[in-house]
Scaffold this motif. Structure first.
Motif, PDB file in Angstrom:
ATOM      1  N   ASP A   1       0.805  -1.222   0.000  1.00  0.00           N
ATOM      2  CA  ASP A   1       0.000   0.000   0.000  1.00  0.00           C
ATOM      3  C   ASP A   1       0.839   1.274   0.000  1.00  0.00           C
ATOM      4  N   TRP A   2       2.143   1.145   0.152  1.00  0.00           N
ATOM      5  CA  TRP A   2       3.015   2.323   0.105  1.00  0.00           C
ATOM      6  C   TRP A   2       2.837   3.064  -1.220  1.00  0.00           C
ATOM      7  N   ALA A   3       2.559   2.349  -2.288  1.00  0.00           N
ATOM      8  CA  ALA A   3       2.375   2.965  -3.602  1.00  0.00           C
ATOM      9  C   ALA A   3       1.198   3.931  -3.622  1.00  0.00           C
ATOM     10  N   ASP A   4       0.241   3.753  -2.701  1.00  0.00           N
ATOM     11  CA  ASP A   4      -0.940   4.609  -2.656  1.00  0.00           C
ATOM     12  C   ASP A   4      -0.828   5.719  -1.616  1.00  0.00           C
ATOM     13  N   PHE A   5       0.329   5.845  -0.984  1.00  0.00           N
ATOM     14  CA  PHE A   5       0.523   6.926  -0.019  1.00  0.00           C
ATOM     15  C   PHE A   5       0.506   8.269  -0.754  1.00  0.00           C
ATOM     16  N   GLN A   6       0.035   9.306  -0.079  1.00  0.00           N
ATOM     17  CA  GLN A   6       0.200  10.652  -0.608  1.00  0.00           C
ATOM     18  C   GLN A   6       1.688  10.873  -0.861  1.00  0.00           C
ATOM     19  N   THR A   7       2.001  11.575  -1.925  1.00  0.00           N
ATOM     20  CA  THR A   7       3.382  11.666  -2.399  1.00  0.00           C
ATOM     21  C   THR A   7       4.354  12.112  -1.317  1.00  0.00           C
ATOM     22  N   TYR A   8       3.999  13.148  -0.587  1.00  0.00           N
ATOM     23  CA  TYR A   8       4.929  13.667   0.430  1.00  0.00           C
ATOM     24  C   TYR A   8       5.308  12.600   1.441  1.00  0.00           C
TER      25      TYR A   8
ATOM     26  N   ALA B   1       7.221  -7.758  12.191  1.00  0.00           N
ATOM     27  CA  ALA B   1       7.239  -6.296  12.123  1.00  0.00           C
ATOM     28  C   ALA B   1       6.794  -5.824  10.739  1.00  0.00           C
ATOM     29  N   TYR B   2       7.300  -6.455   9.695  1.00  0.00           N
ATOM     30  CA  TYR B   2       6.880  -6.083   8.347  1.00  0.00           C
ATOM     31  C   TYR B   2       5.413  -6.420   8.120  1.00  0.00           C
ATOM     32  N   LYS B   3       4.969  -7.548   8.638  1.00  0.00           N
ATOM     33  CA  LYS B   3       3.565  -7.912   8.483  1.00  0.00           C
ATOM     34  C   LYS B   3       2.661  -6.880   9.161  1.00  0.00           C
ATOM     35  N   TRP B   4       3.075  -6.393  10.323  1.00  0.00           N
ATOM     36  CA  TRP B   4       2.314  -5.364  11.027  1.00  0.00           C
ATOM     37  C   TRP B   4       2.272  -4.080  10.200  1.00  0.00           C
ATOM     38  N   THR B   5       3.402  -3.690   9.645  1.00  0.00           N
ATOM     39  CA  THR B   5       3.457  -2.467   8.845  1.00  0.00           C
ATOM     40  C   THR B   5       2.566  -2.587   7.617  1.00  0.00           C
ATOM     41  N   GLN B   6       2.578  -3.749   6.997  1.00  0.00           N
ATOM     42  CA  GLN B   6       1.665  -3.975   5.877  1.00  0.00           C
ATOM     43  C   GLN B   6       0.214  -3.811   6.321  1.00  0.00           C
ATOM     44  N   TRP B   7      -0.118  -4.369   7.463  1.00  0.00           N
ATOM     45  CA  TRP B   7      -1.488  -4.362   7.972  1.00  0.00           C
ATOM     46  C   TRP B   7      -1.993  -2.949   8.230  1.00  0.00           C
ATOM     47  N   VAL B   8      -1.184  -2.150   8.949  1.00  0.00           N
ATOM     48  CA  VAL B   8      -1.636  -0.808   9.336  1.00  0.00           C
ATOM     49  C   VAL B   8      -1.525   0.198   8.204  1.00  0.00           C
ATOM     50  N   SER B   9      -0.972  -0.220   7.071  1.00  0.00           N
ATOM     51  CA  SER B   9      -0.881   0.661   5.906  1.00  0.00           C
ATOM     52  C   SER B   9      -2.068   0.506   4.963  1.00  0.00           C
ATOM     53  N   THR B  10      -2.922  -0.478   5.189  1.00  0.00           N
ATOM     54  CA  THR B  10      -4.077  -0.711   4.322  1.00  0.00           C
ATOM     55  C   THR B  10      -5.128   0.386   4.510  1.00  0.00           C
ATOM     56  N   PRO B  11      -5.913   0.683   3.478  1.00  0.00           N
ATOM     57  CA  PRO B  11      -6.936   1.729   3.605  1.00  0.00           C
ATOM     58  C   PRO B  11      -7.897   1.500   4.770  1.00  0.00           C
ATOM     59  N   LYS B  12      -8.301   0.266   4.988  1.00  0.00           N
ATOM     60  CA  LYS B  12      -9.273  -0.035   6.039  1.00  0.00           C
ATOM     61  C   LYS B  12      -8.736   0.315   7.418  1.00  0.00           C
ATOM     62  N   VAL B  13      -7.537  -0.164   7.734  1.00  0.00           N
ATOM     63  CA  VAL B  13      -6.968   0.092   9.057  1.00  0.00           C
ATOM     64  C   VAL B  13      -6.576   1.559   9.195  1.00  0.00           C
ATOM     65  N   GLN B  14      -6.066   2.153   8.129  1.00  0.00           N
ATOM     66  CA  GLN B  14      -5.745   3.582   8.167  1.00  0.00           C
ATOM     67  C   GLN B  14      -6.991   4.401   8.506  1.00  0.00           C
TER      68      GLN B  14
END
Length: 389
Positions: free
Chosen positions: A126-133, A301-314
């Motif tokens: 989901d990093w690809a969908d982050f706001q650019t900044y 740790a990476y799995k957690w970061t993936q999880w909290v980066s999803t649109p739903k959890v965000q």
């Protein structure tokens, strides 16, 4: 961000979810862990994950589904301040801690202390969908190397009582105006010095302030002098959002720096309150999940970061605290959970809104011109103690 009871925030998601603001991180001296190679793939989880986080950042509503999906059992310790986070993360987390949800005023201390290591953003879909900044913000990215993955953010706004201030203030000068003696409030934290520096960068351009977190001695002394004068106007310094809300409700404060959370709570109770981003712009904060240098459970740790980066959890976290997700696709999820929430949190602001925010970062000795003449964070801490008397 420091939460007291709950945090604050505002939100920008372009066209209802995007930004034209760009960033490639900051350029400074090379951090001690820069050469450590990050994971090139996420393997099986180790079965456990130890986190240092702001209170509520590991809420059961997204923690329990994560544990069920990954088998990584989460042990979280709440920290009350950025300083506490830095202390707990000493020696790369000591082989105990895996990650920390650090704010921008702690990131560079952790990075240059060798306590966090580079992360591979390509392993976060989901990093690809982050706001650019927020893909490469200066507070967590150095020379293109990511020392964490952005999470949520918010601006520090000017909150005021609309009955007292019938004409909306347009400048931060209002909190330094002697006419407002005894009705001003300010955040009780050394990073507040940057707010005054930002104001001086516009009101006294001869000082040459180009970055409110990178101040020469002359610039720093002028900023401290302004805050010493302001102290005579301060009714109370607020350490938590809930305390500032009470100050405004009780008539102990009528104007001061705040987070949008306070404004939303005050207006929700029917009070005569509003906030604004003044003409000088504003400071702001951004939180980052950072990986401890000696993390014992890197795959979890990476799995957690993936999880909290999803649109739903965000979206869930944003609404839980009233803060802004960095994932541009979280806007639709927020609307599904709470109609009108994107507009409420400034989600449909123009992309230029983000350009008015100067995000917290750790003050270091390196100045904007590359010299090593700027005032580091420890001197900000000492100065803040003096300012408050």
């Amino acid at each position: 961000m420091k939460f007291g009871a709950v945090v604050a925030v505002a939100i920008l998601l372009a066209t209802a979810c995007g930004s034209s603001n760009t960033s490639t991180g900051t350029k400074h001296r090379v951090p001690p862990t820069a050469t450590l190679k990050p994971l090139d793939k996420v393997g099986d989880g180790e079965g456990a994950l130890n986190l240092i986080a702001w209170e509520g950042y590991v809420d059961d509503s997204w923690k329990k589904p994560f544990q069920d999906a990954t088998g990584c059992q989460v042990n979280a310790k709440s920290a009350g301040s950025s300083d506490e986070m830095v202390s707990l993360m000493k020696d790369g987390g000591g082989g105990q801690w895996d990650m920390v949800s650090a704010s921008g005023d702690a990131d560079l201390r952790l990075i240059y202390g060798g306590d966090v290591r580079p992360m591979n953003e390509k392993l976060i879909p989901d990093w690809a969908d982050f706001q650019t900044y927020f893909k490469n913000p200066a507070y967590n990215t150095i020379d293109g190397v990511h020392y964490g993955i952005s999470l949520q953010w918010g601006p520090n706004v000017l909150l005021y009582n609309t009955t007292k201030f019938k004409i909306a203030p347009t400048s931060w000068s209002a909190v330094y105006d002697a006419a407002n003696k005894g009705i001003v409030t300010a955040y009780d934290y050394p990073i507040t010095i940057a707010d005054a520096a930002l104001y001086l960068s516009k009101s006294q351009p001869s000082l040459g302030i180009t970055d409110p977190y990178e101040l020469t001695k002359k610039q720093f002394d002028a900023t401290v002098a302004l805050l010493m004068q302001q102290r005579q106007l301060i009714k109370k310094y607020w350490p938590t959002a809930s305390e500032e809300i009470l100050d405004f409700q009780n008539g102990d404060a009528f104007i001061g720096a705040a987070w949008p959370y306070q404004t939303i709570q005050l207006k929700g109770n029917g009070g005569p309150f509003a906030d604004t981003i003044p003409s000088e712009g504003a400071t702001g904060w951004g939180d980052t999940w950072m990986l401890a240098t000696k993390a014992p459970h890197p795959n979890c740790a990476y799995k957690w970061t993936q999880w909290v980066s999803t649109p739903k959890v965000q979206a869930e976290q944003a609404l839980f605290f009233g803060e802004t997700p960095v994932n541009s696709k979280a806007c639709a999820q927020m609307e599904a959970l709470q109609a009108g929430s994107c507009a409420q949190y400034h989600a449909n602001e123009a992309g230029t809104y983000l350009q008015t925010i100067h995000f917290w970062k750790t003050p270091v000795t390196t100045c904007p011109d590359g010299s090593e003449n700027c005032i580091p964070y420890d001197q900000w801490v000492s100065a803040w103690t003096t300012i408050k008397g």
